[in-house]
Design an enzyme around this catalytic site. Sequence first.
Site, PDB file in Angstrom:
ATOM      1  N   GLU A 102       6.633  66.579 -43.842  1.00 30.70           N
ATOM      2  CA  GLU A 102       6.097  67.556 -42.906  1.00 30.70           C
ATOM      3  C   GLU A 102       6.276  67.059 -41.475  1.00 30.70           C
ATOM      4  O   GLU A 102       6.163  65.864 -41.208  1.00 30.70           O
ATOM      5  CB  GLU A 102       4.626  67.822 -43.200  1.00 30.70           C
ATOM      6  CG  GLU A 102       4.464  68.560 -44.517  1.00 30.70           C
ATOM      7  CD  GLU A 102       3.025  68.858 -44.899  1.00 30.70           C
ATOM      8  OE1 GLU A 102       2.801  69.937 -45.452  1.00 30.70           O
ATOM      9  OE2 GLU A 102       2.141  68.027 -44.643  1.00 30.70           O
ATOM     10  N   CYS A 115       5.527  66.230 -33.611  1.00 30.26           N
ATOM     11  CA  CYS A 115       4.925  65.113 -34.348  1.00 30.26           C
ATOM     12  C   CYS A 115       5.778  64.908 -35.598  1.00 30.26           C
ATOM     13  O   CYS A 115       5.861  65.798 -36.444  1.00 30.26           O
ATOM     14  CB  CYS A 115       3.486  65.477 -34.712  1.00 30.26           C
ATOM     15  SG  CYS A 115       2.679  64.231 -35.733  1.00 30.26           S
ATOM     16  N   CYS A 122       3.042  56.935 -47.483  1.00 26.19           N
ATOM     17  CA  CYS A 122       2.699  55.789 -46.647  1.00 26.19           C
ATOM     18  C   CYS A 122       2.049  54.727 -47.520  1.00 26.19           C
ATOM     19  O   CYS A 122       1.293  55.044 -48.432  1.00 26.19           O
ATOM     20  CB  CYS A 122       1.728  56.223 -45.541  1.00 26.19           C
ATOM     21  SG  CYS A 122       1.349  54.913 -44.356  1.00 26.19           S
ATOM     22  N   CYS A 126      -4.989  53.986 -45.596  1.00 33.72           N
ATOM     23  CA  CYS A 126      -6.218  54.051 -44.813  1.00 33.72           C
ATOM     24  C   CYS A 126      -7.173  55.024 -45.521  1.00 33.72           C
ATOM     25  O   CYS A 126      -6.754  56.094 -45.971  1.00 33.72           O
ATOM     26  CB  CYS A 126      -5.928  54.520 -43.390  1.00 33.72           C
ATOM     27  SG  CYS A 126      -4.795  53.401 -42.531  1.00 33.72           S
ATOM     28  N   CYS A 129      -7.222  58.912 -44.679  1.00 34.94           N
ATOM     29  CA  CYS A 129      -5.961  59.628 -44.415  1.00 34.94           C
ATOM     30  C   CYS A 129      -5.360  60.154 -45.717  1.00 34.94           C
ATOM     31  O   CYS A 129      -5.187  59.407 -46.677  1.00 34.94           O
ATOM     32  CB  CYS A 129      -4.974  58.689 -43.727  1.00 34.94           C
ATOM     33  SG  CYS A 129      -3.368  59.455 -43.401  1.00 34.94           S
ATOM     34  N   GLY A 171       3.609  58.424 -42.618  1.00 34.16           N
ATOM     35  CA  GLY A 171       4.255  57.118 -42.643  1.00 34.16           C
ATOM     36  C   GLY A 171       3.834  56.182 -41.527  1.00 34.16           C
ATOM     37  O   GLY A 171       3.180  56.582 -40.558  1.00 34.16           O
ATOM     38  N   GLU A 172       4.199  54.927 -41.694  1.00 30.76           N
ATOM     39  CA  GLU A 172       3.902  53.881 -40.716  1.00 30.76           C
ATOM     40  C   GLU A 172       5.232  53.450 -40.087  1.00 30.76           C
ATOM     41  O   GLU A 172       6.048  52.795 -40.735  1.00 30.76           O
ATOM     42  CB  GLU A 172       3.201  52.709 -41.443  1.00 30.76           C
ATOM     43  CG  GLU A 172       3.116  51.412 -40.662  1.00 30.76           C
ATOM     44  CD  GLU A 172       2.585  51.573 -39.240  1.00 30.76           C
ATOM     45  OE1 GLU A 172       1.571  52.252 -39.031  1.00 30.76           O
ATOM     46  OE2 GLU A 172       3.216  51.016 -38.318  1.00 30.76           O
ATOM     47  N   SER A 203       3.004  55.413 -32.907  1.00 35.39           N
ATOM     48  CA  SER A 203       1.627  55.087 -33.314  1.00 35.39           C
ATOM     49  C   SER A 203       1.675  54.197 -34.544  1.00 35.39           C
ATOM     50  O   SER A 203       2.332  54.512 -35.528  1.00 35.39           O
ATOM     51  CB  SER A 203       0.872  56.380 -33.622  1.00 35.39           C
ATOM     52  OG  SER A 203      -0.431  56.093 -34.092  1.00 35.39           O
ATOM     53  N   SER A 226      -3.692  52.161 -33.902  1.00 37.28           N
ATOM     54  CA  SER A 226      -4.824  52.757 -34.623  1.00 37.28           C
ATOM     55  C   SER A 226      -5.827  51.660 -34.948  1.00 37.28           C
ATOM     56  O   SER A 226      -5.605  50.867 -35.857  1.00 37.28           O
ATOM     57  CB  SER A 226      -4.328  53.413 -35.903  1.00 37.28           C
ATOM     58  OG  SER A 226      -3.498  54.509 -35.585  1.00 37.28           O
ATOM     59  N   LEU A 227      -6.923  51.614 -34.204  1.00 39.52           N
ATOM     60  CA  LEU A 227      -7.870  50.509 -34.356  1.00 39.52           C
ATOM     61  C   LEU A 227      -8.981  50.852 -35.350  1.00 39.52           C
ATOM     62  O   LEU A 227      -9.175  50.155 -36.341  1.00 39.52           O
ATOM     63  CB  LEU A 227      -8.458  50.148 -32.982  1.00 39.52           C
ATOM     64  CG  LEU A 227      -8.866  48.702 -32.812  1.00 39.52           C
ATOM     65  CD1 LEU A 227      -7.686  47.767 -32.948  1.00 39.52           C
ATOM     66  CD2 LEU A 227      -9.544  48.488 -31.458  1.00 39.52           C
ATOM     67  N   CYS A 345      -4.133  65.565 -37.717  1.00 41.29           N
ATOM     68  CA  CYS A 345      -3.967  64.143 -38.042  1.00 41.29           C
ATOM     69  C   CYS A 345      -4.545  63.831 -39.408  1.00 41.29           C
ATOM     70  O   CYS A 345      -5.678  64.198 -39.704  1.00 41.29           O
ATOM     71  CB  CYS A 345      -4.707  63.279 -37.038  1.00 41.29           C
ATOM     72  SG  CYS A 345      -4.207  63.534 -35.359  1.00 41.29           S
TER      73      CYS A 345
HETATM   74  N1  SAH Z   1       0.752  55.124 -39.393  1.00 41.26           N
HETATM   75  C1  SAH Z   1       0.539  55.455 -38.014  1.00 41.26           C
HETATM   76  C2  SAH Z   1       0.635  56.949 -37.748  1.00 41.26           C
HETATM   77  C3  SAH Z   1      -0.444  57.693 -38.480  1.00 41.26           C
HETATM   78  S1  SAH Z   1      -1.045  59.239 -37.990  1.00 41.26           S
HETATM   79  C4  SAH Z   1      -0.814  54.948 -37.562  1.00 41.26           C
HETATM   80  O1  SAH Z   1      -1.586  54.495 -38.402  1.00 41.26           O
HETATM   81  O2  SAH Z   1      -1.082  54.962 -36.380  1.00 41.26           O
HETATM   82  C5  SAH Z   1      -1.730  59.147 -36.427  1.00 41.26           C
HETATM   83  C6  SAH Z   1      -3.250  58.955 -36.337  1.00 41.26           C
HETATM   84  O3  SAH Z   1      -4.023  59.854 -37.148  1.00 41.26           O
HETATM   85  C7  SAH Z   1      -3.640  57.551 -36.743  1.00 41.26           C
HETATM   86  O4  SAH Z   1      -4.459  57.005 -35.750  1.00 41.26           O
HETATM   87  C8  SAH Z   1      -4.428  57.823 -38.001  1.00 41.26           C
HETATM   88  O5  SAH Z   1      -5.331  56.794 -38.272  1.00 41.26           O
HETATM   89  C9  SAH Z   1      -5.099  59.136 -37.692  1.00 41.26           C
HETATM   90  N2  SAH Z   1      -5.686  59.785 -38.872  1.00 41.26           N
HETATM   91  C10 SAH Z   1      -5.387  59.585 -40.172  1.00 41.26           C
HETATM   92  N3  SAH Z   1      -6.147  60.357 -40.955  1.00 41.26           N
HETATM   93  C11 SAH Z   1      -6.966  61.060 -40.153  1.00 41.26           C
HETATM   94  C12 SAH Z   1      -7.976  62.048 -40.370  1.00 41.26           C
HETATM   95  N4  SAH Z   1      -8.277  62.467 -41.600  1.00 41.26           N
HETATM   96  N5  SAH Z   1      -8.596  62.549 -39.309  1.00 41.26           N
HETATM   97  C13 SAH Z   1      -8.276  62.168 -38.057  1.00 41.26           C
HETATM   98  N6  SAH Z   1      -7.318  61.261 -37.785  1.00 41.26           N
HETATM   99  C14 SAH Z   1      -6.677  60.704 -38.810  1.00 41.26           C
END
Ligand code: SAH
Length: 365
Positions: A102, A115, A122, A126, A129, A171-172, A203, A226-227, A345
């Site tokens: 997507e 995006c 991935c 997390c 996600c 993906g990462e 990101s 992404s912290l 996201c």
């Molecule tokens: N792998 C990359 C890109 C991921 S998507 C990364 O981790 O940064 C971009 C952002 O969306 C990341 O900060 C991710 O943590 C966040 N994200 C993932 N799931 C989410 C959710 N359910 N709600 C809001 N943000 C989310």
Amino acid sequence: MPNVRNGLASEDRPDLASMDLAELEAALEGRGHPRFRARQIFTWIYAKGVTDFEKMTDLSRQLRADLAGYFRVGTPVLVHKDTSSDGTVKFLLSLEDGRHIESVFIPDVRRHTFCISTQVGCAMKCGFCLTGKMGLVRNLTSGEIAGQVRVLAGELGLRDSKFNIVLMGMGEPLHNYDNTMKALRMLNDEHGLAVSPKRITLSTVGVVPGLERLAAEPLMPNLAISLHATTEDQRDALVPVNRKYGLEDILDAARKFPIKRRSRITFEYVLLRGVNDTPEDARRLVRLLGDIRCKVNLIPLNEAAGIAFQRPPDDRVNAFAEILAGARLTVSVRKSRGRDIRAACGQLIVEGATPSPAQKAAALM
Ligand code: SAH
């Protein structure tokens, strides 16, 4: 000059869309064609969106026939489009092996954003996600990463406009480092779409060796990390890869990262109700980021079935943001776009599909 009838079987033809300009030149030379033709072909594919060799009218008939017999231009095929009430469009794209990804178009008054995905699924898993639930199916090729931009720009009529690209889809990116960086170089090429790295944001969950490599790249996108947590234990629980690349290591890498003048690192922080959204979390975040030139992007969770967390109420989000702002951190709260079509996201997920022969054929065109 070889005849098309002597060409390679379609699946054996090298993919011109996964080549950067130098590789394209070498490929053409390998078949006895002059190198400068590569620039013309690159312009057709990227700037004009033409992938059918027959339509590349400034190439000789003979060259076109040879290209058609010995190369392909792998391009993701649009399967389905969903438009949100806020104008966000989610594209479901099919790849040559029948896998799906997507990509999302996020319109805005000043600048539109694409995006895009860097992997099918991935591996990071997390906890909040949906893409993580798929696990990693495979890396995307450079052609599939850049191809999303080609397809979206073409579908939306934006090939001649300036737009932003965020690598925030499935993906990462730093877990598919080489293909991702090559795709950015291809998108940046002046003979193609010429997207400036200033308009691109990568990101990452914080893959430390990847951050160290990125720090030395000639083509440097903006960086978002992404912290999501302020202690090692808390982050271990939310972002499993933290056990390998911990919070402190990531912040160290961020401190060393060469940040361009007037630029900053963005730290993304997903707010989860009752988990990481307390005033103590906010104050710890201030202390952690105090000596880094950065801004914080708060992302109130986009809830989804199968995700065991909740979005905090708005006043809680605001209280968190105010503590950061009060400590002179630049903070923004990410608008949730496309939630009604599950394009926001963390909501991108597609089940592994087995390709039908028709899909395979379509994806090879
Ligand atoms: N792998 C990359 C890109 C991921 S998507 C990364 O981790 O940064 C971009 C952002 O969306 C990341 O900060 C991710 O943590 C966040 N994200 C993932 N799931 C989410 C959710 N359910 N709600 C809001 N943000 C989310």
